[in-house]
Enzyme design. Structure first.
Site, PDB file in Angstrom:
ATOM      1  N   ASP A 362       0.826  -1.169   0.006  1.00 15.19           N
ATOM      2  CA  ASP A 362      -0.012   0.125  -0.025  1.00 15.19           C
ATOM      3  C   ASP A 362       0.807   1.325   0.067  1.00 15.19           C
ATOM      4  OD1 ASP A 362      -2.369   1.533   0.083  1.00 15.19           O
ATOM      5  OD2 ASP A 362      -2.628   1.418   2.365  1.00 15.19           O
ATOM      6  N   GLU A 365       2.666   5.125  -3.899  1.00 19.47           N
ATOM      7  CA  GLU A 365       2.639   6.100  -5.282  1.00 19.47           C
ATOM      8  C   GLU A 365       3.748   6.781  -5.286  1.00 19.47           C
ATOM      9  OE1 GLU A 365       0.249   5.661  -2.901  1.00 19.47           O
ATOM     10  OE2 GLU A 365      -0.756   4.370  -4.435  1.00 19.47           O
ATOM     11  N   ASP A 450      -8.979   3.496  -2.875  1.00 20.68           N
ATOM     12  CA  ASP A 450      -9.876   3.812  -1.908  1.00 20.68           C
ATOM     13  C   ASP A 450     -11.535   4.150  -2.699  1.00 20.68           C
ATOM     14  OD1 ASP A 450      -8.197   3.226  -0.191  1.00 20.68           O
ATOM     15  OD2 ASP A 450      -7.628   5.188   0.473  1.00 20.68           O
TER      16      ASP A 450
HETATM   17  O1  MIG Z   1      -3.798   6.112   4.775  1.00 22.36           O
HETATM   18  O2  MIG Z   1      -3.894   0.964   5.539  1.00 22.36           O
HETATM   19  O3  MIG Z   1      -5.733   2.138   0.150  1.00 22.36           O
HETATM   20  O4  MIG Z   1      -6.930  -0.135   1.546  1.00 22.36           O
HETATM   21  O5  MIG Z   1      -6.926   0.272   4.295  1.00 22.36           O
HETATM   22  C1  MIG Z   1      -4.772   5.099   4.270  1.00 22.36           C
HETATM   23  C2  MIG Z   1      -5.117   1.733   5.542  1.00 22.36           C
HETATM   24  C3  MIG Z   1      -3.843   3.825   4.109  1.00 22.36           C
HETATM   25  C4  MIG Z   1      -5.096   3.263   2.160  1.00 22.36           C
HETATM   26  C5  MIG Z   1      -5.414   1.886   1.499  1.00 22.36           C
HETATM   27  C6  MIG Z   1      -6.507   1.058   2.305  1.00 22.36           C
HETATM   28  C7  MIG Z   1      -5.923   0.749   3.597  1.00 22.36           C
HETATM   29  C8  MIG Z   1      -5.627   2.032   4.425  1.00 22.36           C
HETATM   30  N1  MIG Z   1      -4.547   2.823   3.635  1.00 22.36           N
END
Ligand code: MIG
Length: 727
Positions: A362, A365, A450
């Protein structure tokens, strides 16, 4: 067919040539055009670089791709492209976009299948709103198909730098790509040819997704968060007690200690390893989230190891760059470096040693709090390298981050993938990533970030995933039920009706939203959803064969109608229904309160999945779908391998397989393997061509089947049902 049949190229050539000459002089550009043949298709490569600069090494191309290019002439190109360099850090490519052409691809775009009449910015961005105005999202995948009734043209612009693709936003038939970079890049062009052929060529170049482990095709349950060992065990237990099929429980950031990557909170997960092994014994896989940020703390072993390995991105002064993420002040690994991927791979190995089955990447980017939009290419010129957040080390040397931003998530996923490949050679890796670049399909699955618990986002998931598939990424899905916002009974049922057909099949939900596990809205909703998930499991063999097909040809699993019916003008831009493989036409309800919808049926005879209704296309028909019904039709001419009910992939060999023939003449494929061993190292398998012809059913083993068929199979054909011995 005239070669430049849809170009309107003349208008272009006469436009502002004086200006072009002037800017060429001020900012000289070196270009070289070459061609190669892949199958029947000629692929052109245009190398474009500021004069004197090399073309940087491509991360999109397969490492083992071997195509020999020969010099080519511009006049051979299927379309006229005008290339110029109007600024020191900017290259522009103009072309005509005649009326009637559709634009597909460009990876993850919020909106419909046809991308025409908008500007599309490619700059990996964590934008969790996903509104009508949303442009950049998590991925940068610069591959576009210009599609008409006489075939498509492929454009692949291999640069991880920021790009803006203006696909006729002024509605004057003009398109322009801006590349914000001081480095060179290659622009690939092929066609006109069928989309399927171009996708084959594109994935020949950039690779395909290897067969996923079978468990990863099952239902995955996720939540931000199941924050304790007890809550994870409880969720898994609910699935088994309620007999709702499920293979995976995902753990989000709260399994970590203070959000420190690769740590485990022993307060909340005192016996993490034991939890994982108990769940494995019950047929569950655990997949943990891994974020790139490493907490800057000398008490953090990952930080210390990263410093030692010189693994981090640097600021202009040569010190590790520091940004804010969940763990507070953090450093970012520079995944472009082989030594960083090795350092990261060691950490991944430690996590794998705790028994987890895959890695969820996650925030790559990369997302940084307060720096979600570090650069706006619609308004700014590319800043100098030293002012691009931080520096990275490309094979050619130090480079500003924005120049290679598109690669960040992809190379992080690569690191997780390669670590699994190396440390668990007997298994197929599973990685899931939010950010990626062209070629990232080699490193597993993606989800689209999201979304919200909105019907609008349910509806948009179809064109978004179709464009991902055409961009080379078949193993994709969106958060079922929606991530942000509160789901309700109707939305969740409708989402499962569609979601059972997502190649990546995961329910996920944000912090603070109402629960949306399949049982969250009471027994009658649970019953419908259970039945829907069971239907997904029934289709496992079909889905596996589609992944095999992808690995052979690059074909996506979710396909727009235009993929198989290219000449059908009515089908061209349809994006509220799709084909799963060649044979299943999926047309779900996508609006609140609706019980029926209009479905377009292309040429052929279609039979509703739950049996009974026959429709002969081409036609539009009104179709009523009850809650809990499978909103799909099967094409006559198909043979589907359907399984009886089971609860997790570990039980698949106990399920009975029925080869169901649709229509009097039908064809199908059956692929059988152990679902886990790595095809790169040889998976024992059986690969059968199924045929119903002249009233006779037969199965032919295509290659010497080394995988033993567990039990006799059933055949259903021409209204009869009988046992069948596979050869
Ligand atoms: O700042 O890890 O897209 O799936 O549950 C949010 C917490 C960070 C974004 C991800 C989401 C995940 C969440 N993350």
């Amino acid at each position: 067919m005239p070669k430049k049949f849809w170009l309107g190229a003349r208008a272009l050539a006469s436009a502002s040539s004086a200006q072009t000459a002037k800017s060429r002089k001020r900012f000289p550009l070196a270009t070289r055009l070459e061609a190669t043949s892949i199958g029947r298709t000629t692929l052109y490569r245009w190398s474009i670089a500021p004069k004197g600069k090399p073309i940087p090494q491509s991360f999109a191309l397969r490492a083992d791709v071997s195509v020999a290019f020969r010099p080519a002439d511009e006049s051979a190109l299927p379309m006229a492209l005008r290339i110029q360099r109007p600024g020191e850090a900017r290259v522009e490519i103009d072309f005509a976009l005649p009326e009637g052409l559709s634009c597909f691809g460009l990876g993850e775009r919020y909106g419909g299948l046809n991308l025409r009449s908008r500007v599309h910015t490619l700059l990996t961005t964590d934008d969790h709103r996903h509104l009508e105005t949303t442009d950049s999202l998590y991925k940068s995948i610069p591959v576009l198909y210009l599609t008409g009734s006489r075939g498509a043209i492929l454009l692949f612009l291999d640069s991880p730098a920021p790009q803006r693709w203006d696909l006729d936003s002024q509605l004057d038939g003009h398109a322009k790509i801006e590349v914000h970079s001081r480095r060179g890049f290659s622009l690939y062009v092929a066609g006109p040819a069928p989309i399927a052929e171009l996708l084959r060529v594109y994935t020949e170049l950039t690779g395909r997704t290897p067969l996923p482990p079978r468990w990863a095709l099952g239902h995955q349950q996720s939540r931000w968060s199941y924050p304790t060992e007890a809550s994870v065990r409880q969720i898994a237990g609910e699935f088994r007690a309620r007999k709702i099929p499920c293979d995976t429980v995902v753990v989000d950031i709260d399994y970590m200690d203070d959000y420190r990557v690769f740590s485990i909170s022993r307060e909340r997960f005192p016996k993490f390893e034991r939890m994982v092994s108990d769940l494995r014994a019950d047929g569950f896989h655990v997949v943990p989230i891994v974020d790139p940020g490493v907490k800057k703390s000398l008490r953090d072993p990952v930080y210390v190891a990263g410093l030692k390995a010189k693994a981090f991105c640097l600021d202009a002064q040569g010190r590790p760059f520091i940004g804010k993420v969940w763990a507070g002040n953090s450093c970012l690994p520079d995944f472009l470096l082989a030594r960083t991927r090795a350092f990261w791979g060691d950490q991944i190995k430690n996590l794998l040693d705790k028994g987890v089955s895959g890695i969820w990447n996650d925030m790559n980017e990369p997302a940084l709090f307060g720096q979600q939009h570090p650069y706006d290419p619609s308004r700014e010129a590319l800043p100098p390298d030293s002012q691009q957040l931080f520096l990275q080390t490309a094979p050619e040397g130090k480079v500003g981050h924005f120049e290679v931003r598109g690669l960040y998530g992809m190379q992080m996923a690569r690191s997780a993938w390669e670590a699994q490949h190396e440390h668990q050679p007997q298994q197929r890796p599973f990685t899931l990533t939010r950010s990626t670049y062209a070629g990232g399909q080699r490193y597993g699955a993606v989800w689209l970030g999201d979304n919200l618990s909105w019907f609008e986002h349910l509806r948009h998931s179809i064109p978004m995933l179709l464009n991902m598939g055409l961009s080379g990424f078949p193993f994709a899905g969106v958060d079922i039920g929606g991530f942000g916002g509160h789901a309700d009974a109707e939305l969740l049922i409708r989402w499962y009706q569609l979601g059972i057909f997502y190649p990546f099949f995961r329910n996920h939900c944000a912090l603070g939203q109402v629960a949306q596990e399949p049982w969250a809205f009471g027994p009658s909703v649970e019953k419908q959803i259970r039945r829907l998930i069971q239907q997904r499991y029934r289709l496992t063999r079909y889905i596996e064969a589609l992944f095999v097909e992808h690995s052979e040809t690059g074909a996506p699993l979710m396909r727009p109608l235009a993929y198989h019916y290219p000449k059908d003008e009515a089908a061209r831009n349809i994006d509220d229904q799709f084909l799963l493989g060649r044979d299943i036409l999926v047309a779900p309800i996508l609006q609140r309160g609706k019980r029926e919808r209009v479905v377009y049926f292309p040429e052929g005879v279609f039979e509703s999945f739950d049996r009974g209704r026959l429709v002969k296309g081409p036609c539009y028909e009104r179709v009523h779908w009850t809650m809990g019904e499978v909103p799909a039709f099967v094409r006559h001419g198909a043979i589907l391998p359907l399984l009886t009910q089971f609860e997790h992939m570990g039980q698949i060999d106990g399920a009975t397989l029925t080869l169901r023939c649709y229509g009097a003449e039908a064809k199908g494929r059956l692929w059988l393997d152990d679902g886990i061993s790595d095809p790169a190292r040889g998976t024992p398998h059986g690969d059968y061509r199924l045929l119903l012809s002249g009233g006779r059913f037969s199965a032919e083993a295509c290659q010497s089947g080394t995988y033993v068929v567990p039990r006799p199979v059933q055949v259903e054909a021409l209204g009869k049902r009988f046992a069948f011995e596979m050869p």
